[in-house]
Design an enzyme around this catalytic site. Structure first.
Site, PDB file in Angstrom:
ATOM      1  N   LEU A 137      18.854  14.534 -50.222  1.00 26.20           N
ATOM      2  CA  LEU A 137      18.890  14.072 -51.620  1.00 26.20           C
ATOM      3  C   LEU A 137      19.860  14.929 -52.442  1.00 26.20           C
ATOM      4  N   GLY A 143      21.375  19.719 -58.034  1.00 26.89           N
ATOM      5  CA  GLY A 143      20.186  19.176 -57.372  1.00 26.89           C
ATOM      6  C   GLY A 143      19.084  18.747 -58.328  1.00 26.89           C
ATOM      7  N   ARG A 249       5.670  18.447 -52.726  1.00 25.11           N
ATOM      8  CA  ARG A 249       5.282  19.448 -53.735  1.00 25.11           C
ATOM      9  C   ARG A 249       3.783  19.733 -53.655  1.00 25.11           C
ATOM     10  N   ASP A 342       6.431  46.139 -54.352  1.00 31.62           N
ATOM     11  CA  ASP A 342       6.574  47.343 -55.170  1.00 31.62           C
ATOM     12  C   ASP A 342       5.506  48.375 -54.823  1.00 31.62           C
ATOM     13  N   MET A 343       4.265  47.938 -54.637  1.00 32.20           N
ATOM     14  CA  MET A 343       3.168  48.898 -54.393  1.00 32.20           C
ATOM     15  C   MET A 343       3.226  49.503 -52.992  1.00 32.20           C
ATOM     16  N   LEU A 344       4.026  48.903 -52.129  1.00 31.32           N
ATOM     17  CA  LEU A 344       4.236  49.515 -50.812  1.00 31.32           C
ATOM     18  C   LEU A 344       5.278  50.630 -50.882  1.00 31.32           C
ATOM     19  N   GLY A 345       5.875  50.798 -52.042  1.00 31.76           N
ATOM     20  CA  GLY A 345       6.903  51.829 -52.175  1.00 31.76           C
ATOM     21  C   GLY A 345       8.076  51.537 -51.247  1.00 31.76           C
ATOM     22  N   GLU A 369      12.422  21.657 -54.305  1.00 34.30           N
ATOM     23  CA  GLU A 369      11.374  20.694 -54.712  1.00 34.30           C
ATOM     24  C   GLU A 369      11.117  20.730 -56.211  1.00 34.30           C
TER      25      GLU A 369
HETATM   26  P1  TGC Z   1      12.896   9.519 -64.271  1.00 34.27           P
HETATM   27  O1  TGC Z   1      13.371   8.505 -65.262  1.00 34.27           O
HETATM   28  O2  TGC Z   1      11.940  10.541 -64.704  1.00 34.27           O
HETATM   29  O3  TGC Z   1      12.276   8.791 -63.003  1.00 34.27           O
HETATM   30  C1  TGC Z   1      12.876   7.706 -62.358  1.00 34.27           C
HETATM   31  C2  TGC Z   1      11.741   6.873 -61.770  1.00 34.27           C
HETATM   32  O4  TGC Z   1      10.984   7.655 -60.850  1.00 34.27           O
HETATM   33  C3  TGC Z   1       9.609   7.801 -61.287  1.00 34.27           C
HETATM   34  N1  TGC Z   1       9.224   9.203 -61.023  1.00 34.27           N
HETATM   35  C4  TGC Z   1       8.426   9.566 -60.022  1.00 34.27           C
HETATM   36  N2  TGC Z   1       7.774   8.853 -59.104  1.00 34.27           N
HETATM   37  C5  TGC Z   1       7.028   9.537 -58.194  1.00 34.27           C
HETATM   38  N3  TGC Z   1       6.936  10.871 -58.176  1.00 34.27           N
HETATM   39  C6  TGC Z   1       7.598  11.626 -59.077  1.00 34.27           C
HETATM   40  N4  TGC Z   1       7.510  12.948 -59.046  1.00 34.27           N
HETATM   41  C7  TGC Z   1       8.375  10.974 -60.059  1.00 34.27           C
HETATM   42  N5  TGC Z   1       9.145  11.403 -61.095  1.00 34.27           N
HETATM   43  C8  TGC Z   1       9.643  10.304 -61.674  1.00 34.27           C
HETATM   44  C9  TGC Z   1       9.640   7.477 -62.755  1.00 34.27           C
HETATM   45  O5  TGC Z   1       8.383   6.965 -63.195  1.00 34.27           O
HETATM   46  C10 TGC Z   1      10.726   6.413 -62.824  1.00 34.27           C
HETATM   47  O6  TGC Z   1      10.164   5.199 -62.344  1.00 34.27           O
HETATM   48  P2  TGC Z   1      10.668   3.770 -62.945  1.00 34.27           P
HETATM   49  O7  TGC Z   1       9.721   2.778 -62.383  1.00 34.27           O
HETATM   50  O8  TGC Z   1      10.586   3.908 -64.441  1.00 34.27           O
HETATM   51  O9  TGC Z   1      12.070   3.602 -62.471  1.00 34.27           O
HETATM   52  O10 TGC Z   1      14.184  10.193 -63.637  1.00 34.27           O
HETATM   53  P3  TGC Z   1      15.115  11.330 -64.219  1.00 34.27           P
HETATM   54  O11 TGC Z   1      16.485  11.037 -63.726  1.00 34.27           O
HETATM   55  O12 TGC Z   1      14.884  11.493 -65.707  1.00 34.27           O
HETATM   56  O13 TGC Z   1      14.650  12.659 -63.453  1.00 34.27           O
HETATM   57  C11 TGC Z   1      13.436  13.212 -63.608  1.00 34.27           C
HETATM   58  C12 TGC Z   1      13.356  14.564 -62.848  1.00 34.27           C
HETATM   59  C13 TGC Z   1      14.258  15.612 -63.480  1.00 34.27           C
HETATM   60  C14 TGC Z   1      11.902  15.006 -62.962  1.00 34.27           C
HETATM   61  C15 TGC Z   1      13.753  14.376 -61.375  1.00 34.27           C
HETATM   62  O14 TGC Z   1      15.099  14.077 -61.263  1.00 34.27           O
HETATM   63  C16 TGC Z   1      13.445  15.577 -60.537  1.00 34.27           C
HETATM   64  O15 TGC Z   1      12.315  15.721 -60.063  1.00 34.27           O
HETATM   65  N6  TGC Z   1      14.431  16.494 -60.307  1.00 34.27           N
HETATM   66  C17 TGC Z   1      14.271  17.590 -59.344  1.00 34.27           C
HETATM   67  C18 TGC Z   1      14.875  17.196 -58.029  1.00 34.27           C
HETATM   68  C19 TGC Z   1      14.180  17.808 -56.863  1.00 34.27           C
HETATM   69  O16 TGC Z   1      13.068  18.270 -56.930  1.00 34.27           O
HETATM   70  N7  TGC Z   1      14.845  17.788 -55.727  1.00 34.27           N
HETATM   71  C20 TGC Z   1      14.224  18.225 -54.502  1.00 34.27           C
HETATM   72  C21 TGC Z   1      15.065  17.837 -53.317  1.00 34.27           C
HETATM   73  S1  TGC Z   1      14.203  17.903 -51.779  1.00 34.27           S
HETATM   74  C22 TGC Z   1      13.869  19.503 -51.514  1.00 34.27           C
HETATM   75  O17 TGC Z   1      14.089  20.360 -52.297  1.00 34.27           O
HETATM   76  C23 TGC Z   1      13.230  19.800 -50.205  1.00 34.27           C
HETATM   77  S2  TGC Z   1      12.914  21.456 -49.958  1.00 34.27           S
HETATM   78  C24 TGC Z   1      12.400  21.503 -48.376  1.00 34.27           C
HETATM   79  C25 TGC Z   1      10.951  21.791 -48.257  1.00 34.27           C
HETATM   80  O18 TGC Z   1      10.094  21.160 -48.939  1.00 34.27           O
HETATM   81  O19 TGC Z   1      10.633  22.656 -47.496  1.00 34.27           O
HETATM   82  P1  FAD Z   2      20.714  23.226 -60.379  1.00 41.76           P
HETATM   83  O1  FAD Z   2      20.157  21.861 -60.500  1.00 41.76           O
HETATM   84  O2  FAD Z   2      22.181  23.400 -60.571  1.00 41.76           O
HETATM   85  O3  FAD Z   2      19.943  24.168 -61.396  1.00 41.76           O
HETATM   86  C1  FAD Z   2      20.455  25.469 -61.783  1.00 41.76           C
HETATM   87  C2  FAD Z   2      19.539  26.052 -62.861  1.00 41.76           C
HETATM   88  O4  FAD Z   2      19.570  25.216 -64.022  1.00 41.76           O
HETATM   89  C3  FAD Z   2      18.059  26.134 -62.425  1.00 41.76           C
HETATM   90  O5  FAD Z   2      17.505  27.336 -62.909  1.00 41.76           O
HETATM   91  C4  FAD Z   2      17.434  24.961 -63.144  1.00 41.76           C
HETATM   92  O6  FAD Z   2      16.060  25.146 -63.421  1.00 41.76           O
HETATM   93  C5  FAD Z   2      18.232  24.926 -64.433  1.00 41.76           C
HETATM   94  N1  FAD Z   2      18.213  23.614 -65.078  1.00 41.76           N
HETATM   95  C6  FAD Z   2      18.602  22.423 -64.553  1.00 41.76           C
HETATM   96  N2  FAD Z   2      18.449  21.440 -65.467  1.00 41.76           N
HETATM   97  C7  FAD Z   2      17.937  22.009 -66.575  1.00 41.76           C
HETATM   98  C8  FAD Z   2      17.551  21.525 -67.863  1.00 41.76           C
HETATM   99  N3  FAD Z   2      17.651  20.233 -68.182  1.00 41.76           N
HETATM  100  N4  FAD Z   2      17.089  22.407 -68.753  1.00 41.76           N
HETATM  101  C9  FAD Z   2      16.962  23.728 -68.442  1.00 41.76           C
HETATM  102  N5  FAD Z   2      17.308  24.246 -67.250  1.00 41.76           N
HETATM  103  C10 FAD Z   2      17.781  23.398 -66.334  1.00 41.76           C
HETATM  104  N6  FAD Z   2      17.289  19.423 -51.101  1.00 41.76           N
HETATM  105  C11 FAD Z   2      17.130  18.285 -50.366  1.00 41.76           C
HETATM  106  O7  FAD Z   2      17.495  17.196 -50.808  1.00 41.76           O
HETATM  107  N7  FAD Z   2      16.581  18.357 -49.116  1.00 41.76           N
HETATM  108  C12 FAD Z   2      16.175  19.508 -48.561  1.00 41.76           C
HETATM  109  O8  FAD Z   2      15.660  19.519 -47.431  1.00 41.76           O
HETATM  110  C13 FAD Z   2      16.355  20.717 -49.300  1.00 41.76           C
HETATM  111  N8  FAD Z   2      16.016  21.904 -48.747  1.00 41.76           N
HETATM  112  C14 FAD Z   2      16.316  23.067 -49.422  1.00 41.76           C
HETATM  113  C15 FAD Z   2      16.146  24.307 -48.787  1.00 41.76           C
HETATM  114  C16 FAD Z   2      16.497  25.479 -49.450  1.00 41.76           C
HETATM  115  C17 FAD Z   2      16.337  26.790 -48.744  1.00 41.76           C
HETATM  116  C18 FAD Z   2      16.986  25.425 -50.776  1.00 41.76           C
HETATM  117  C19 FAD Z   2      17.354  26.685 -51.521  1.00 41.76           C
HETATM  118  C20 FAD Z   2      17.171  24.212 -51.406  1.00 41.76           C
HETATM  119  C21 FAD Z   2      16.862  23.028 -50.732  1.00 41.76           C
HETATM  120  N9  FAD Z   2      17.099  21.772 -51.317  1.00 41.76           N
HETATM  121  C22 FAD Z   2      16.927  20.620 -50.596  1.00 41.76           C
HETATM  122  C23 FAD Z   2      17.754  21.696 -52.606  1.00 41.76           C
HETATM  123  C24 FAD Z   2      16.847  21.983 -53.799  1.00 41.76           C
HETATM  124  O9  FAD Z   2      16.002  20.910 -54.055  1.00 41.76           O
HETATM  125  C25 FAD Z   2      17.733  22.301 -54.997  1.00 41.76           C
HETATM  126  O10 FAD Z   2      18.291  23.574 -54.779  1.00 41.76           O
HETATM  127  C26 FAD Z   2      16.998  22.259 -56.301  1.00 41.76           C
HETATM  128  O11 FAD Z   2      16.568  20.951 -56.600  1.00 41.76           O
HETATM  129  C27 FAD Z   2      17.844  22.792 -57.469  1.00 41.76           C
HETATM  130  O12 FAD Z   2      19.101  22.216 -57.467  1.00 41.76           O
HETATM  131  P2  FAD Z   2      20.410  23.173 -57.554  1.00 41.76           P
HETATM  132  O13 FAD Z   2      20.282  24.222 -56.524  1.00 41.76           O
HETATM  133  O14 FAD Z   2      21.612  22.310 -57.517  1.00 41.76           O
HETATM  134  O15 FAD Z   2      20.297  23.866 -58.972  1.00 41.76           O
END
Ligand code: TGC
Ligand code: FAD
Length: 389
Positions: A137, A143, A249, A342-345, A369
């Site tokens: 994604l 991200g 999450r 920190d507490m492990l020094g 996430e």
């Molecule tokens: P927004 O207008 O809020 O939402 C679009 C549509 O999606 C629905 N929705 C959700 N549905 C299910 N679960 C959620 N958490 C949802 N959040 C929103 C929403 O109701 C809407 O539906 P509809 O029917 O109206 O179209 O979209 P936005 O563009 O304003 O963005 C909202 C925001 C900032 C919260 C979203 O973009 C976001 O969560 N950003 C963070 C991205 C993120 O977490 N990326 C993670 C990538 S994967 C990863 O990191 C894997 S790590 C590996 C591991 O887990 O070990």
């Molecule tokens: P950015 O989005 O550039 O954010 C930078 C800073 O700006 C952050 O502090 C953020 O909080 C802040 N910020 C952003 N928007 C705002 C706002 N509106 N107001 C105030 N502050 C804001 N992604 C996948 O899709 N799949 C995976 O499997 C996956 N695995 C991962 C594994 C690791 C080890 C890591 C580090 C990341 C992984 N990710 C994955 C990506 C992860 O989801 C992103 O790193 C994360 O969503 C943040 O995106 P970014 O790194 O581009 O930071």
């Protein structure tokens, strides 16, 4: 009233709120982590190597896609799948990450949005750990805002042509299958791209200071042709990938409790035996206040996810509740790991002790996430009805 000795890792007897099946699952995973993970994970972290040899073990215990029904999956309830994450992350966040990605980010979308043929083709072999998935994604330009993705898919006859790239993708270097999200003229869609597909490549990020026992990489799509049968038919719009994030999450909110417990357990032992100024470190009020603070935060986190899990099992959990749990619990675990270090020094920077490894891992967990700010803003939006993104 009789004085009862409390379990330092479970001051409120949260375990007493679990049913027998949930306790059995927790115990089995805890034993596996004690026997197979803890003796080797420090080395894997140091070597920057994903311990692939553990995948068979995870699969045979039913930990891959554990909450899905059928297709060789264990069909456990949400609380059990949370406990699995907690025990795995007591070992290392990398292991929980692997399971989160395989289960919540890859098997879940296939199960929820896939065709019958896609489910039959992939889910059983993913449950057996024979097919490893990754979830693409995030892109390098931001991200937090996946709606702004540049990777796109265009129709060509009965096929789709994908172009673009993804960054920071867990499992990318080892994955057989990618759940790839791309923009089409009708909005975001999900595609199943198999390893070896022409134009699809993955690279590994070799120089991480965090999650070193996890394989992280980038994905590249250069004129990648994918048949319509590899598109997830039920995945329409950004809410499809976001719904997968909600599942992952949820697991993280449980998982990080395990990391925090591992740090606190080691620290309690250490402070009781290390003697400074003529008495054990643990006899100092300042140390006890810090330990008590950790126990307070772990207890709060435990109660929070148990209620979240019960809501999930009733089908009543909402994304904003998950945001609160992810934010609260990861922040608690990260602060605890840093304070234990920190507490492990000086010993705290040694690989002999777990807190620095957990601390470094949690620096990723607080970012991926959804960063802390993203979850705070999600809750702000829930409270006010106004989006501040
Ligand atoms: P927004 O207008 O809020 O939402 C679009 C549509 O999606 C629905 N929705 C959700 N549905 C299910 N679960 C959620 N958490 C949802 N959040 C929103 C929403 O109701 C809407 O539906 P509809 O029917 O109206 O179209 O979209 P936005 O563009 O304003 O963005 C909202 C925001 C900032 C919260 C979203 O973009 C976001 O969560 N950003 C963070 C991205 C993120 O977490 N990326 C993670 C990538 S994967 C990863 O990191 C894997 S790590 C590996 C591991 O887990 O070990
Ligand atoms: P950015 O989005 O550039 O954010 C930078 C800073 O700006 C952050 O502090 C953020 O909080 C802040 N910020 C952003 N928007 C705002 C706002 N509106 N107001 C105030 N502050 C804001 N992604 C996948 O899709 N799949 C995976 O499997 C996956 N695995 C991962 C594994 C690791 C080890 C890591 C580090 C990341 C992984 N990710 C994955 C990506 C992860 O989801 C992103 O790193 C994360 O969503 C943040 O995106 P970014 O790194 O581009 O930071």
């Amino acid at each position: 009233m009789p004085q009862k000795t409390l379990d330092p890792m479970d001051l409120y007897d949260v375990r007493g709120l679990l049913d027998e099946q949930e306790r059995l699952v927790q115990d089995a995973v805890a034993r596996m982590v004690d026997d197979k993970v803890l003796p080797t994970i420090g080395r894997a972290f140091a070597d920057h190597r994903f311990p692939r040899e553990l995948v068979g073990e995870l699969a045979s215990m039913g930990l891959l896609g554990s909450s899905l029904e059928g297709y060789g999956c264990a069909g456990m309830n949400a609380v059990s799948s949370g406990l699995i994450c907690q025990e795995l992350e007591r070992g290392d966040s990398a292991l929980r990450s692997f399971v989160s990605v395989q289960s919540s980010l890859c098997m879940y979308p296939i199960y929820t949005y896939g065709s019958d043929a896609q489910k039959e083709r992939y889910l059983p072999s993913m449950a057996r750990g024979e097919t490893i998935g990754c979830f693409g994604l995030t892109e390098s330009h931001g991200g937090s805002d996946p709606a702004n993705m540049k990777t796109h898919a265009k129709r060509r006859g009965g096929d789709w042509v994908l172009n673009g790239s993804k960054m920071w993708i867990t499992n990318a270097p080892i994955a057989d299958l990618c759940v790839a999200w791309a923009m089409t003229e009708d909005g975001v869609r999900g595609f199943l791209v198999e390893k070896g597909t022409r134009g699809f490549t993955a690279s590994e990020i070799h120089d991480k200071f965090s999650l070193r026992a996890s394989a992280t990489g980038a994905l590249f799509f250069d004129e990648v042709v994918v048949p319509e049968s590899h598109r997830l038919p039920g995945a329409v719009g950004l809410k499809a990938p976001l719904s997968c994030l909600t599942q992952a999450r949820y697991g993280i909110a449980w998982g990080v409790i395990g990391a925090a417990q591992a740090c606190l357990a080691q620290l309690i032992d250490y402070t009781k035996t290390r003697v400074l100024f003529g008495r054990p470190l643990a006899a100092n009020q300042l140390i006890q206040v810090r330990l008590a603070e950790m126990a307070r935060r772990i207890t709060t986190a435990q109660l929070l996810v148990l209620q979240l899990g019960r809501l999930k099992d009733r089908g009543a959990m909402t994304p904003a509740q998950v945001s609160l749990a992810k934010w609260n619990n990861v922040r608690a675990a990260l602060d605890i790991a840093r304070d234990c270090r920190d507490m492990l020094g000086g010993a705290g920077i040694s690989a002999e002790y777990a807190p620095i490894r957990h601390m470094l891992n949690l620096e990723s967990v607080v970012t991926y996430e959804g960063t802390e700010s993203i979850h705070q803003l999600s809750i702000g939006r829930e409270l006010t009805g106004i989006s501040a993104f």
